[in-house]
Write a protein that holds these residues in place. Structure first.
Motif, short mmCIF file in Angstrom:
data_model
loop_
_atom_site.label_atom_id
_atom_site.label_comp_id
_atom_site.label_asym_id
_atom_site.label_seq_id
_atom_site.Cartn_x
_atom_site.Cartn_y
_atom_site.Cartn_z
N ARG A 1 -122.31 56.87 -5.70
CA ARG A 1 -123.59 55.60 -5.79
C ARG A 1 -122.72 54.80 -6.88
O ARG A 1 -122.64 53.58 -6.91
CB ARG A 1 -124.59 56.08 -6.38
CG ARG A 1 -125.85 54.92 -6.17
CD ARG A 1 -127.31 55.45 -6.52
NE ARG A 1 -127.90 56.53 -5.65
CZ ARG A 1 -128.60 56.13 -4.65
NH1 ARG A 1 -128.73 54.92 -4.35
NH2 ARG A 1 -128.96 57.07 -4.02
N THR B 1 -130.45 57.86 1.32
CA THR B 1 -131.70 57.14 1.01
C THR B 1 -133.03 57.92 2.01
O THR B 1 -132.42 58.76 2.96
CB THR B 1 -131.64 55.83 1.68
OG1 THR B 1 -131.05 55.80 3.02
CG2 THR B 1 -130.51 55.10 0.91
N ALA C 1 -127.44 48.49 4.16
CA ALA C 1 -128.08 49.87 3.81
C ALA C 1 -127.28 50.77 4.81
O ALA C 1 -126.97 52.03 4.35
CB ALA C 1 -129.36 49.93 4.55
N SER D 1 -127.54 46.00 -2.60
CA SER D 1 -127.97 46.94 -3.73
C SER D 1 -127.42 48.20 -3.69
O SER D 1 -127.40 49.03 -2.70
CB SER D 1 -129.46 46.91 -3.98
OG SER D 1 -129.84 47.71 -4.78
N SER D 2 -127.17 48.94 -4.90
CA SER D 2 -127.06 50.37 -4.71
C SER D 2 -128.28 51.45 -5.10
O SER D 2 -127.93 52.32 -5.11
CB SER D 2 -125.93 50.67 -6.00
OG SER D 2 -124.70 49.97 -6.07
N ASP D 3 -129.39 50.50 -4.80
CA ASP D 3 -130.59 51.35 -4.71
C ASP D 3 -130.75 52.19 -6.18
O ASP D 3 -131.20 53.40 -5.71
CB ASP D 3 -130.99 51.94 -3.53
CG ASP D 3 -132.59 52.60 -3.38
OD1 ASP D 3 -133.09 51.87 -4.05
OD2 ASP D 3 -132.38 53.35 -2.41
N TRP D 4 -130.59 51.80 -7.07
CA TRP D 4 -130.68 52.59 -8.53
C TRP D 4 -132.23 53.16 -8.73
O TRP D 4 -132.38 53.90 -9.31
CB TRP D 4 -130.27 51.73 -9.62
CG TRP D 4 -128.90 51.49 -9.80
CD1 TRP D 4 -128.17 50.31 -9.12
CD2 TRP D 4 -127.63 52.70 -9.76
NE1 TRP D 4 -126.79 50.69 -9.25
CE2 TRP D 4 -126.53 51.79 -9.62
CE3 TRP D 4 -127.79 53.86 -10.12
CZ2 TRP D 4 -125.40 52.64 -9.68
CZ3 TRP D 4 -126.56 54.59 -10.09
CH2 TRP D 4 -125.32 53.91 -10.22
N THR D 5 -133.20 52.32 -8.12
CA THR D 5 -134.47 52.79 -8.21
C THR D 5 -134.84 54.20 -7.77
O THR D 5 -135.76 54.96 -8.05
CB THR D 5 -135.68 51.88 -7.51
OG1 THR D 5 -135.47 51.70 -6.11
CG2 THR D 5 -135.57 50.49 -8.37
N TYR D 6 -133.74 54.77 -6.67
CA TYR D 6 -133.94 55.97 -5.88
C TYR D 6 -132.99 56.85 -6.55
O TYR D 6 -133.19 58.07 -6.24
CB TYR D 6 -133.75 55.74 -4.50
CG TYR D 6 -133.60 57.04 -3.83
CD1 TYR D 6 -135.13 57.77 -3.42
CD2 TYR D 6 -132.70 57.99 -3.15
CE1 TYR D 6 -135.22 58.74 -2.60
CE2 TYR D 6 -132.79 58.93 -2.80
CZ TYR D 6 -134.07 59.31 -2.48
OH TYR D 6 -134.32 60.91 -1.69
N ARG E 1 -139.98 56.87 1.76
CA ARG E 1 -139.75 56.39 0.50
C ARG E 1 -141.10 56.90 -0.20
O ARG E 1 -142.01 56.30 -0.24
CB ARG E 1 -139.35 55.22 -0.01
CG ARG E 1 -139.01 55.16 -1.43
CD ARG E 1 -138.35 53.69 -1.99
NE ARG E 1 -137.12 53.38 -1.13
CZ ARG E 1 -136.03 53.61 -1.50
NH1 ARG E 1 -135.61 53.60 -2.88
NH2 ARG E 1 -134.54 53.36 -0.86
#
Length: 246
Positions: free
Chosen positions: A202, A135, A126, A215-220, A139
């Motif tokens: 990103r 981030t 992270a 992860s590149s946290d694509w959901t955010y 959330r």
């Protein structure tokens, strides 16, 4: 002489690359465990991003130093030229945005290269992602969008009315606006207020061979795109209609 499409592209590309090189760089400096600037804090990050904007705006002076699709969209919605002699046509808007996104990727790669051995060292995934993109502290997608929209509305409002101040203050003033937004409104989401600032790096994070990156946290990833664009459209529609600003 009017700028060519290629000149417009190169100006915004180079300026945004400079912005992200120094912006992602200050995040890496403060975050990565063995950096000399480790744990120097949020104030350093806010001022680092402000100075990154200052340098990027000067680098892209020919095209108004947007460095940010939200600025480009906000000016277009407000019916303003994108820069002196650069009208807000659909083609020009697309060229600006593509250049900004690609510049964001390249700038992030430059920051990674500068800190390559530090990214190779052990650190939480992270933290490594946080050097590239934002981030949220908590959330909550809807409220995260609201935070990004409000911060961007403040930025675009300044962009639309800054002509009332001496032109020499432009780059320095917008740098201080970025610092102010970061210090006051940046806590909840890390204040992307710029789709190219978040999505470009990103993408770089996803593509680069970063050890233990996770992860590149694509959901955010949609939040720092949608929120700033909503704020930009709102400012573009509302600010020009406020009496006395033009």
């Amino acid at each position: 002489m009017p700028l060519t499409t290629g000149q417009i592209f190169l100006s915004e590309f180079f300026g945004t690359a400079i912005l992200i090189l120094f912006g992602a760089g200050v995040c890496a400096a403060v975050t990565l465990p063995r950096s000399k600037a480790k744990a120097s804090g949020w104030i350093v990050i806010a001022f680092g991003w402000g100075l990154a904007v200052f340098m990027g705006v000067y680098a892209a002076y020919a095209t108004g130093g947007h460095l940010n699709p939200a600025v480009t969209v906000g000016l277009a919605v407000a019916g303003k030229d994108l820069a002196p002699g650069v009208s807000a046509t659909a083609v020009n808007v697309v060229v600006y945005i593509v250049a900004q996104m690609l510049g964001g990727i390249v700038g992030a790669v430059g920051a990674w290269l500068a800190y390559k051995r530090h990214f190779d060292a052990e650190a939480p995934a992270a933290d490594k992602l946080g050097c590239f993109s934002t981030t949220p502290g908590i959330r909550s997608y809807g409220w995260n969008v609201v935070t990004e929209a409000i911060g961007t509305f403040a930025l675009i409002t300044w962009v639309l009315i800054n002509g009332k101040s001496p032109s020499q203050l432009g780059p320095l003033a917008v740098a201080l606006v970025i610092v102010a937004i970061g210090l006051s409104l940046g806590g909840p989401t890390g204040y992307a207020i710029n789709p190219a600032r978040d999505l470009g790096p990103r993408i770089a994070h996803a593509l680069l061979p970063i050890k233990g990156k996770g992860s590149s946290d694509w959901t955010y990833a949609w939040v720092p795109v949608v929120g700033p664009l909503l704020g930009a459209v709102a400012a573009g529609l509302l600010v020009p209609r406020m009496a006395g600003l033009y």
